[in-house]
Design a protein around this motif. Structure first.
Motif, PDB file in Angstrom:
ATOM      1  N   UNK A 131     -58.127 -81.374  -3.863  1.00  0.00           N
ATOM      2  CA  UNK A 131     -57.988 -82.481  -4.807  1.00  0.00           C
ATOM      3  C   UNK A 131     -59.346 -83.120  -5.086  1.00  0.00           C
ATOM      4  N   UNK A 132     -60.118 -83.359  -4.024  1.00  0.00           N
ATOM      5  CA  UNK A 132     -61.439 -83.961  -4.186  1.00  0.00           C
ATOM      6  C   UNK A 132     -62.351 -83.055  -5.016  1.00  0.00           C
ATOM      7  N   UNK A 133     -62.314 -81.767  -4.728  1.00  0.00           N
ATOM      8  CA  UNK A 133     -63.154 -80.818  -5.455  1.00  0.00           C
ATOM      9  C   UNK A 133     -62.729 -80.731  -6.915  1.00  0.00           C
ATOM     10  N   UNK A 187     -65.061 -81.556 -10.074  1.00  0.00           N
ATOM     11  CA  UNK A 187     -65.309 -80.501 -11.054  1.00  0.00           C
ATOM     12  C   UNK A 187     -65.002 -80.963 -12.467  1.00  0.00           C
ATOM     13  N   UNK A 188     -63.868 -81.621 -12.648  1.00  0.00           N
ATOM     14  CA  UNK A 188     -63.481 -82.088 -13.977  1.00  0.00           C
ATOM     15  C   UNK A 188     -64.479 -83.112 -14.498  1.00  0.00           C
ATOM     16  N   UNK A 211     -68.100 -79.622   0.690  1.00  0.00           N
ATOM     17  CA  UNK A 211     -66.646 -79.593   0.741  1.00  0.00           C
ATOM     18  C   UNK A 211     -66.133 -78.663   1.844  1.00  0.00           C
ATOM     19  N   UNK A 212     -67.050 -77.985   2.520  1.00  0.00           N
ATOM     20  CA  UNK A 212     -66.670 -77.071   3.598  1.00  0.00           C
ATOM     21  C   UNK A 212     -67.600 -77.297   4.783  1.00  0.00           C
ATOM     22  N   UNK A 240     -63.808 -71.942  -3.846  1.00  0.00           N
ATOM     23  CA  UNK A 240     -64.129 -73.142  -4.600  1.00  0.00           C
ATOM     24  C   UNK A 240     -64.986 -72.812  -5.818  1.00  0.00           C
ATOM     25  N   UNK A 241     -65.869 -71.831  -5.685  1.00  0.00           N
ATOM     26  CA  UNK A 241     -66.677 -71.420  -6.826  1.00  0.00           C
ATOM     27  C   UNK A 241     -65.816 -70.885  -7.959  1.00  0.00           C
TER      28      UNK A 241
END
Length: 210
Positions: A11-13, A17-18, A138-139, A153-154
């Motif tokens: 959710x955070x990522x 990103x958006x 994030x990791x 994530x990429x």
């Protein structure tokens, strides 16, 4: 599946990103300008180059190169110089040649799909902000599944970015038809894009590796 981060991280990522995707940047400026000058194909080629750059950034994070760049002031400084220099070159090209940004000019050299792809790749790779975003924030570095999660994530970044960038290209192509009726307005757009590229170059030069 071990390569998928937990829900909170996703959710955070996704939110980050958006926000990054809807914020105008060098990538967006480049492939919109290519669409205005050459049409939808070159616009999408530039976008594809930028997305390929995202994959490369993800790979660099996995192998730790990006962390090394940010940790080294000299390496980060060199990256900023090259990135800003490339954007200044694009700004100079827009003002002096105009063919890369003018849909009205028919005698200027056409930009191949390969060159458009390479331009998108170059702007993306030379933007320190992208590297900073893809640092493994994030990791956890101690997570044994970190490489798989970073690649996931990429890919997620690309999937979430496409719905934002594709409409921009489509809208730019429609707008180009109206620009053809007014060469004066087209020339103003040349200077507008040059100014935007220059502004992003300045922003890159002032980026801090924190």
């Amino acid at each position: 599946m071990s390569f998928i981060p937990d829900t909170a991280t996703l959710i955070q990522f996704a939110i980050a990103t958006v926000i990054l995707a809807i914020t105008p940047g060098p990538d967006m400026t480049l492939f919109v300008s290519r669409t205005l000058s050459q049409g939808r194909a070159t616009g999408f080629a530039s976008m594809a180059g930028a997305l390929c750059g995202t994959l490369i950034h993800t790979t660099l994070v996995v192998v730790g190169v990006s962390a090394l760049i940010v940790a080294s002031p000299m390496a980060f400084f060199v990256l900023k110089i090259f990135g800003a220099g490339y954007l200044v070159f694009l700004a100079w090209q827009a003002i002096t040649r105009g063919s890369a940004f003018s849909p009205e000019k028919k005698t200027g050299p056409e930009i191949s799909l390969l060159r458009s792809w390479a331009a998108g790749l170059g702007v993306n790779l030379l933007n320190p902000k992208i590297i900073l975003f893809f640092l493994p924030q994030f990791v956890s570095a101690h997570d044994p599944n970190a490489p798989g999660k970073l690649f996931f994530l990429g890919l997620m970044f690309i999937v979430l970015s496409v719905p934002v960038t594709v409409p921009m290209v489509l809208a730019a192509e429609k707008f180009s038809a109206a620009m053809k009726a007014s060469p004066r307005v087209t020339r103003v757009v040349d200077y507008l894009f040059a100014g935007v590229f220059s502004a992003f170059a300045l922003k890159i030069l002032t980026a801090q590796a924190k």
